[in-house]
Write a protein that holds these residues in place. Sequence first.
Motif, PDB file in Angstrom:
ATOM      1  N   GLU A  81       0.830  -1.209   0.000  1.00 31.04           N
ATOM      2  CA  GLU A  81       0.000   0.000   0.000  1.00 31.04           C
ATOM      3  C   GLU A  81       0.862   1.257   0.000  1.00 31.04           C
ATOM      4  OE1 GLU A  81      -0.417  -2.560   1.943  1.00 31.04           O
ATOM      5  OE2 GLU A  81      -2.373  -3.361   1.301  1.00 31.04           O
ATOM      6  N   GLU A  82       1.931   1.257   0.798  1.00 31.00           N
ATOM      7  CA  GLU A  82       2.780   2.436   0.872  1.00 31.00           C
ATOM      8  C   GLU A  82       3.484   2.699  -0.452  1.00 31.00           C
ATOM      9  OE1 GLU A  82       6.440   4.369   3.506  1.00 31.00           O
ATOM     10  OE2 GLU A  82       5.913   2.235   3.720  1.00 31.00           O
ATOM     11  N   LEU A  83       4.023   1.642  -1.084  1.00 38.58           N
ATOM     12  CA  LEU A  83       4.725   1.819  -2.355  1.00 38.58           C
ATOM     13  C   LEU A  83       3.770   2.311  -3.445  1.00 38.58           C
ATOM     14  CD1 LEU A  83       7.331   1.560  -3.971  1.00 38.58           C
ATOM     15  CD2 LEU A  83       6.722  -0.838  -4.428  1.00 38.58           C
ATOM     16  N   SER A  84       2.583   1.716  -3.515  1.00 42.25           N
ATOM     17  CA  SER A  84       1.606   2.113  -4.536  1.00 42.25           C
ATOM     18  C   SER A  84       1.153   3.554  -4.312  1.00 42.25           C
ATOM     19  CB  SER A  84       0.403   1.168  -4.507  1.00 42.25           C
ATOM     20  OG  SER A  84       0.796  -0.146  -4.821  1.00 42.25           O
ATOM     21  N   PHE A  85       0.930   3.894  -3.038  1.00 42.75           N
ATOM     22  CA  PHE A  85       0.500   5.256  -2.716  1.00 42.75           C
ATOM     23  C   PHE A  85       1.566   6.274  -3.104  1.00 42.75           C
ATOM     24  CE2 PHE A  85       0.761   8.747   0.347  1.00 42.75           C
ATOM     25  CZ  PHE A  85      -0.450   9.380   0.099  1.00 42.75           C
ATOM     26  N   ARG A  86       2.836   5.972  -2.776  1.00 48.42           N
ATOM     27  CA  ARG A  86       3.919   6.917  -3.090  1.00 48.42           C
ATOM     28  C   ARG A  86       4.028   7.148  -4.594  1.00 48.42           C
ATOM     29  NH1 ARG A  86       8.114   7.616   0.834  1.00 48.42           N
ATOM     30  NH2 ARG A  86       7.227   7.252   2.895  1.00 48.42           N
ATOM     31  N   ILE A  87       3.954   6.079  -5.373  1.00 52.89           N
ATOM     32  CA  ILE A  87       4.090   6.216  -6.827  1.00 52.89           C
ATOM     33  C   ILE A  87       2.903   6.977  -7.403  1.00 52.89           C
ATOM     34  CG2 ILE A  87       4.108   4.934  -9.003  1.00 52.89           C
ATOM     35  CD1 ILE A  87       5.708   2.765  -7.610  1.00 52.89           C
ATOM     36  N   ASP A  88       1.697   6.625  -6.954  1.00 51.31           N
ATOM     37  CA  ASP A  88       0.496   7.300  -7.459  1.00 51.31           C
ATOM     38  C   ASP A  88       0.545   8.792  -7.136  1.00 51.31           C
ATOM     39  OD1 ASP A  88      -2.170   7.008  -8.716  1.00 51.31           O
ATOM     40  OD2 ASP A  88      -2.877   7.702  -6.766  1.00 51.31           O
ATOM     41  N   ARG A  89       0.990   9.113  -5.923  1.00 50.39           N
ATOM     42  CA  ARG A  89       1.073  10.519  -5.525  1.00 50.39           C
ATOM     43  C   ARG A  89       2.098  11.277  -6.362  1.00 50.39           C
ATOM     44  NH1 ARG A  89       2.897  11.883   0.533  1.00 50.39           N
ATOM     45  NH2 ARG A  89       4.827  10.969  -0.296  1.00 50.39           N
ATOM     46  N   LEU A  90       3.249  10.654  -6.618  1.00 50.69           N
ATOM     47  CA  LEU A  90       4.278  11.321  -7.410  1.00 50.69           C
ATOM     48  C   LEU A  90       3.830  11.585  -8.840  1.00 50.69           C
ATOM     49  CD1 LEU A  90       7.606   9.576  -6.306  1.00 50.69           C
ATOM     50  CD2 LEU A  90       6.875  11.917  -5.847  1.00 50.69           C
ATOM     51  N   VAL A  91       3.154  10.607  -9.443  1.00 50.98           N
ATOM     52  CA  VAL A  91       2.696  10.779 -10.824  1.00 50.98           C
ATOM     53  C   VAL A  91       1.653  11.888 -10.900  1.00 50.98           C
ATOM     54  CG1 VAL A  91       1.527   9.673 -12.753  1.00 50.98           C
ATOM     55  CG2 VAL A  91       3.235   8.399 -11.450  1.00 50.98           C
ATOM     56  N   LYS A  92       0.712  11.895  -9.944  1.00 53.81           N
ATOM     57  CA  LYS A  92      -0.313  12.947  -9.943  1.00 53.81           C
ATOM     58  C   LYS A  92       0.320  14.310  -9.714  1.00 53.81           C
ATOM     59  CE  LYS A  92      -4.184  10.057  -8.423  1.00 53.81           C
ATOM     60  NZ  LYS A  92      -5.172   9.780  -7.356  1.00 53.81           N
ATOM     61  N   TYR A  93       1.291  14.341  -8.811  1.00 50.79           N
ATOM     62  CA  TYR A  93       1.992  15.598  -8.536  1.00 50.79           C
ATOM     63  C   TYR A  93       2.710  16.101  -9.783  1.00 50.79           C
ATOM     64  CZ  TYR A  93       5.536  18.724  -6.563  1.00 50.79           C
ATOM     65  OH  TYR A  93       6.348  19.785  -6.301  1.00 50.79           O
ATOM     66  N   SER A  94       3.343  15.176 -10.532  1.00 52.72           N
ATOM     67  CA  SER A  94       4.043  15.555 -11.753  1.00 52.72           C
ATOM     68  C   SER A  94       3.071  16.115 -12.794  1.00 52.72           C
ATOM     69  CB  SER A  94       4.786  14.341 -12.310  1.00 52.72           C
ATOM     70  OG  SER A  94       5.438  14.662 -13.514  1.00 52.72           O
ATOM     71  N   CYS A  95       1.900  15.480 -12.901  1.00 45.85           N
ATOM     72  CA  CYS A  95       0.888  15.968 -13.854  1.00 45.85           C
ATOM     73  C   CYS A  95       0.406  17.354 -13.464  1.00 45.85           C
ATOM     74  CB  CYS A  95      -0.287  14.993 -13.910  1.00 45.85           C
ATOM     75  SG  CYS A  95       0.126  13.382 -14.626  1.00 45.85           S
TER      76      CYS A  95
END
Length: 373
Positions: free
Chosen positions: A109-123
């Motif tokens: 959950e932590e790894l998926s959350f971190r990646i999802d947050r970074l991609v959204k932040y980049s967008c």
Amino acid sequence: MSYSILLIDDDEVNHDIAKTMLGESHEYFSAYNGEEALALFGERKYDAILLDVVMPGMNGYEVCKAIRLAPQNAQTPVLFVSSKDDIEDKLEGFKAGGDDYITKPFDVEELSFRIDRLVKYSCEIDTLKVNCEAAEEVTMTAITSCSELGLCLEFIESSYQCNTLSDLSNAILATCQNLHLHASVQLGLLGEFRDFSNCGAINPLESELLRKGRDSKTVINIEKRSFFNSAYCSLLIKNMPIDDEEKYGRFNDILALVVRGADARLKSLETNIKAIQAKNKGLRELSQVASRDLEDIEQVFKNYHNACQELVERLIFDVEDSMMSFGVSDAQEQTLRETLDSAKDDLQQIQEHSEDMSATFNDFFIKLDKLID
């Protein structure tokens, strides 16, 4: 949501673990050292990068710095994956250009959350960048095509350096002068208002109109005369260009901004002044309390000294009264007298030293009161 993820780690087992944890919905690309990773960046763009820190050859920090050097990769989110949990290691990752840092071991959950947050932040960053570029283009076009707006921006910038009513009034009137406008302005701090003008003295009627206009906190247009009002500032323009409708509209907008900027600066100055006054009041009260305490201490010490003085004098008297029955010689009697006189002198020196200290403290409190005032 499916992402293209580049995994950079020298351990193939870690690649398999990451893919298993993230699931099959994403597209994975693998690199086992820094040189291989940099080569892959020439082939395509990735949504996110999982980057190990400790690797042979280039370490993770060096790889991240190299990634950031290429303009097309500057915004690609990088998530450092490491077993190092020291703050120095995380700061090093931040300095290298990383966007996040996760410490082993971690859960799905932590790894998926971190990646999802970074991609959204980049967008979001990309969207904001496009919007900022568009806004900047519009702003630059407006400044280039409208010199009046440039004067307004110059005033807003210079107003931050104004620390008195005179300084701020000069900045306002200079802006109006550059717009070829005859102006009078009324500015106030802490309830006290002053009048200024770039076209001679202000008569009592103008001053009264500025005051009433300020109370309205609105823009009032009366043919060539216009009042621009706020709580701390009221500006009167006596020669508005009513024959040029477009210019008249621009001037209304610009002068309203000038007054709002002046109002904001005056509010800031007033807040700072009140804070300083409150601080000085606290210091003054503290000084008064300390001064009173010093007086009490001084009185106690004087009482103590007087008691000691009386005790020594009584001791001297008792010794002298008793020496006749002691049968001491004249030399012994003289020695006793000298010893008692020496003790009395020592006590007097202590008293004088305490008086010097008291005078020093009193001088300090006097200087502190002058500094506060």
